[in-house]
Motif scaffolding. Structure first.
Motif, short mmCIF file in Angstrom:
data_model
loop_
_atom_site.label_atom_id
_atom_site.label_comp_id
_atom_site.label_asym_id
_atom_site.label_seq_id
_atom_site.Cartn_x
_atom_site.Cartn_y
_atom_site.Cartn_z
N LEU A 199 0.83 -1.20 0.00
CA LEU A 199 0.00 0.00 0.00
C LEU A 199 0.86 1.25 0.00
CD1 LEU A 199 -3.01 0.71 -0.02
CD2 LEU A 199 -2.90 0.94 2.47
N GLY A 200 2.02 1.18 0.67
CA GLY A 200 2.93 2.32 0.67
C GLY A 200 3.44 2.65 -0.71
N PHE A 201 3.77 1.63 -1.51
CA PHE A 201 4.19 1.88 -2.89
C PHE A 201 3.03 2.33 -3.76
CE2 PHE A 201 4.33 0.10 -7.21
CZ PHE A 201 5.38 0.84 -7.73
N PHE A 202 1.86 1.75 -3.54
CA PHE A 202 0.68 2.05 -4.36
C PHE A 202 0.25 3.50 -4.21
CE2 PHE A 202 -3.99 2.25 -4.54
CZ PHE A 202 -4.20 1.84 -5.84
N ALA A 203 0.23 4.02 -2.98
CA ALA A 203 -0.31 5.35 -2.71
C ALA A 203 0.77 6.41 -2.88
CB ALA A 203 -0.90 5.40 -1.31
N ARG A 204 0.95 6.88 -4.10
CA ARG A 204 2.01 7.83 -4.39
C ARG A 204 1.78 9.19 -3.73
NH1 ARG A 204 5.49 6.51 -8.65
NH2 ARG A 204 5.15 4.37 -9.37
N ASN A 205 0.56 9.52 -3.40
CA ASN A 205 0.29 10.78 -2.70
C ASN A 205 0.77 10.75 -1.25
OD1 ASN A 205 -0.90 11.90 -4.94
ND2 ASN A 205 -3.01 11.46 -4.30
N LEU A 215 -8.10 5.98 -7.27
CA LEU A 215 -6.90 6.48 -7.94
C LEU A 215 -6.65 7.94 -7.59
CD1 LEU A 215 -7.24 4.84 -11.48
CD2 LEU A 215 -5.59 4.26 -9.70
N ALA A 216 -7.71 8.73 -7.55
CA ALA A 216 -7.58 10.16 -7.22
C ALA A 216 -7.10 10.33 -5.77
CB ALA A 216 -8.90 10.87 -7.44
N PHE A 217 -7.62 9.54 -4.87
CA PHE A 217 -7.24 9.65 -3.46
C PHE A 217 -5.79 9.20 -3.23
CE2 PHE A 217 -6.80 7.48 0.66
CZ PHE A 217 -7.00 8.56 1.51
N SER A 218 -5.40 8.11 -3.86
CA SER A 218 -4.09 7.54 -3.60
C SER A 218 -2.98 8.12 -4.45
CB SER A 218 -4.13 6.02 -3.82
OG SER A 218 -4.43 5.73 -5.18
N GLY A 219 -3.34 8.64 -5.65
CA GLY A 219 -2.31 9.11 -6.57
C GLY A 219 -1.61 7.97 -7.29
N ALA A 220 -2.20 6.78 -7.26
CA ALA A 220 -1.59 5.61 -7.88
C ALA A 220 -1.69 5.68 -9.39
CB ALA A 220 -2.25 4.33 -7.37
N ARG A 221 -0.80 4.98 -10.06
CA ARG A 221 -0.87 4.85 -11.51
C ARG A 221 -1.93 3.80 -11.85
NH1 ARG A 221 5.42 3.76 -12.78
NH2 ARG A 221 4.90 2.11 -11.28
N PRO A 222 -2.67 4.00 -12.93
CA PRO A 222 -3.72 3.04 -13.29
C PRO A 222 -3.19 1.61 -13.45
CG PRO A 222 -4.01 5.06 -14.53
CD PRO A 222 -2.71 5.20 -13.80
N ARG A 223 -1.99 1.47 -14.01
CA ARG A 223 -1.46 0.12 -14.21
C ARG A 223 -1.14 -0.55 -12.88
NH1 ARG A 223 4.79 0.13 -16.35
NH2 ARG A 223 5.67 1.48 -14.73
N ASP A 224 -0.70 0.25 -11.89
CA ASP A 224 -0.45 -0.32 -10.57
C ASP A 224 -1.75 -0.80 -9.93
OD1 ASP A 224 2.27 0.17 -10.75
OD2 ASP A 224 2.14 2.14 -9.79
N PHE A 225 -2.82 -0.03 -10.14
CA PHE A 225 -4.11 -0.42 -9.58
C PHE A 225 -4.60 -1.71 -10.23
CE2 PHE A 225 -8.79 -0.21 -9.48
CZ PHE A 225 -8.98 -0.12 -8.11
N ASP A 226 -4.42 -1.82 -11.54
CA ASP A 226 -4.84 -3.04 -12.25
C ASP A 226 -4.05 -4.25 -11.74
OD1 ASP A 226 -6.59 -1.52 -13.70
OD2 ASP A 226 -5.23 -1.25 -15.41
N PHE A 254 -6.38 5.10 4.36
CA PHE A 254 -7.25 4.33 3.48
C PHE A 254 -8.45 3.78 4.24
CE2 PHE A 254 -4.24 4.54 0.09
CZ PHE A 254 -4.93 4.16 -1.06
N ALA A 255 -8.24 3.37 5.47
CA ALA A 255 -9.36 2.86 6.28
C ALA A 255 -10.41 3.96 6.48
CB ALA A 255 -8.84 2.34 7.62
N ARG A 256 -9.97 5.18 6.76
CA ARG A 256 -10.91 6.29 6.91
C ARG A 256 -11.60 6.60 5.58
NH1 ARG A 256 -6.53 8.28 10.00
NH2 ARG A 256 -5.87 9.57 8.23
N PHE A 257 -10.84 6.50 4.50
CA PHE A 257 -11.41 6.77 3.18
C PHE A 257 -12.53 5.78 2.86
CE2 PHE A 257 -11.30 5.52 -1.35
CZ PHE A 257 -11.76 6.69 -1.93
N TYR A 258 -12.29 4.50 3.13
CA TYR A 258 -13.32 3.49 2.83
C TYR A 258 -14.49 3.58 3.80
CZ TYR A 258 -10.62 1.11 -0.79
OH TYR A 258 -9.96 0.80 -1.96
N ASN A 259 -14.25 4.07 4.99
CA ASN A 259 -15.36 4.25 5.93
C ASN A 259 -16.28 5.39 5.48
OD1 ASN A 259 -15.00 2.21 7.85
ND2 ASN A 259 -13.39 3.37 8.90
N THR A 260 -15.69 6.45 4.97
CA THR A 260 -16.50 7.59 4.51
C THR A 260 -17.01 7.39 3.09
OG1 THR A 260 -14.47 8.71 3.78
CG2 THR A 260 -15.26 9.18 6.01
#
Length: 447
Positions: free
Chosen positions: A22-28, A57-68, A41-47
């Motif tokens: 998750l640390g690598f995934f969330a570039r933000n 993707l917008a919240f984490s700043g991850a690249r789409p390919r990383d998410f896939d 992320f836990a707070r994000f999914y709760n809200t």
């Protein structure tokens, strides 16, 4: 707060995996601790329980390919459950301080000591041996490489190694750790190779014996192959080399500890061979018992460097790959610093002994009892055909026998001896006979 009783070792390993991925995934959040990223992320999914992929993707700043790639590894539901699980354990995860503090005094003591030893070695070569040789300059290079290795290890220990678990680091810190690890794993065998090459070159010039020269070449080939293999494996064990920048698509050797242990064992074997290599030559010299013991002791000091290498290998086996982090790596570096510095110190022992023989002979029970004066009335010295004054000053008498240290003989003295003295032996003084025997047998005694 301590960990609950049911928090097993596999649980800690799984928590480390979640936080790192998750640390690598969330570039933000590259500057936030990975455990804080999990909480965010836990707070994000709760809200936002029905968050879409674009919102994630917008919240984490991850690249789409990383998410896939991540969703191909685990489905969305499992991804959320693992985040909530680690977040619930956040207060129970162990926080062990880093081990970097142990390197600070070791670095300070050995850096000061080795610097003094190298300075004394160069002074001895210049004033006693008539000049600094190639193997001395090679050892100076090994000293500076050791300083680079030690400084890099100290920087990592003090500025990076603040904890022993992945969840206590930011992703930028984890990536920097991997860079420093790789640099240290490359610098260490190269530095060891330079120090060993200096010793082997010294052995090569020590004796004209063919068996020793062939042994030196064979040992150098073995040492060079082992060191280069260790360095190359450190760089190529993962693809791409900068695997920390492509965490999800990189591939690494799953059994990294084994090659490091094998190359480390072979490097220790080369250490042992190098330190015992000159001993047969010393045993063949016609020396008094005390001289022989002193010579063997001088060349056997390297056993301390071998012992440090064994402890480093043991620490490598124990701490290189752990379940929840690599924060104990400074222990490996500490033994590496000790080993390299001890190798330089032990390799400089012959030069330091030569310095003591010249300037403080009583420290080694070397004293003058008139043997030097016996040569003043010899036939060769009266007509200019005997040894030069420098050669006479470089002799010492031990129980009536003249000793010439190999570091105390200059080429000009040898030329004077060989050209001005008849090889029939008639008219020689005791001093001249001893000097001629030592110089023709192997250019002096190794003691």
């Amino acid at each position: 707060m301590g960990p609950p009783y049911n928090l097993t070792r596999s649980d800690l390993s799984l928590a480390a995996t979640v936080t790192v991925n998750l640390g690598f995934f969330a570039r933000n959040f590259y500057d936030s601790k990975t455990i804080d990223v999990v909480s965010a992320f836990a707070r994000f999914y709760n809200t936002t329980p029905n968050a879409t992929d674009s919102e994630v993707l917008a919240f984490s700043g991850a690249r789409p390919r990383d998410f896939d790639i991540l969703m191909a590894m685990v489905d969305a539901e499992t991804f959320r459950e693992s985040i909530f699980w680690v977040d619930a354990l956040a207060d129970y995860l162990p926080r062990t301080p880093g081990a970097g503090h142990i390197l600070v005094p070791v670095f300070t003591v050995f850096t000061v000591l080795t610097t003094i030893i190298i300075a004394l070695r160069l002074y001895s070569r210049q004033t006693v041996a008539g000049g600094v040789r190639g193997y001395d300059w090679l050892m100076v290079l090994g000293y500076f490489m050791t300083l680079v290795y030690s400084s890099s290890a100290l920087y990592h220990a003090v500025n990076i190694n603040t904890g022993s678990q992945f969840w206590d680091y930011t992703w930028n810190e984890i990536a920097l750790q991997q860079i420093v690890y790789m640099c240290l794993d490359v610098i260490y065998p190269i530095t060891s190779l330079i120090i060993k090459s200096s010793l082997l070159l010294f052995y090569y010039t020590l004796s004209p014996a063919r068996y020793l020269k062939w042994s030196v070449w064979a040992t150098f080939g073995f040492t060079c192959a082992t060191a280069l293999t260790a360095a190359l494996y450190s760089v190529l064990r993962c693809r791409p080399v900068n695997f920390w920048a492509e965490w999800f698509t990189s591939t690494c050797d799953p059994h990294q500890t084994i090659p490091f242990l094998v190359t480390g064992s072979l490097m220790i074997l080369s250490d042992v061979i190098i330190w015992v290599l000159p001993l047969p030559m010393v045993m063949r010299l016609k020396l008094y018992r005390r001289e022989r013991i002193a010579a063997i002791f001088t060349f056997s000091l390297g056993i301390f460097a071998c012992i440090a290498a064994i402890f480093r290998l043991k620490a490598l086996h124990k701490y290189f790959l752990t379940d929840s982090g690599t924060g104990r790596y400074p222990i490996i570096n500490t033994w590496g610093v000790v080993e390299l510095n001890l190798a330089i110190i032990c390799a400089s022992a012959p030069a330091l002994r030569a310095l003591c023989i010249k300037h403080a002979p009583k420290l080694l029970s070397y004293g003058s009892n008139g043997s030097e004066s016996n040569s003043n009335g010899s036939n060769g010295s009266s007509n200019g055909g005997g040894p030069s004054d420098r050669a006479r000053k470089n002799t010492r008498s031990v129980h009536g026998r003249v000793i010439v240290h190999h570091d105390q003989i200059r080429p000009s003295d040898l030329a004077s001896l060989r050209s001005g003295i008849s090889r029939t032996g008639s008219g020689w003084s005791d001093v001249e006979k001893s000097v001629h025997y030592s110089s023709t047998s192997r250019i002096g005694s190794p003691v």
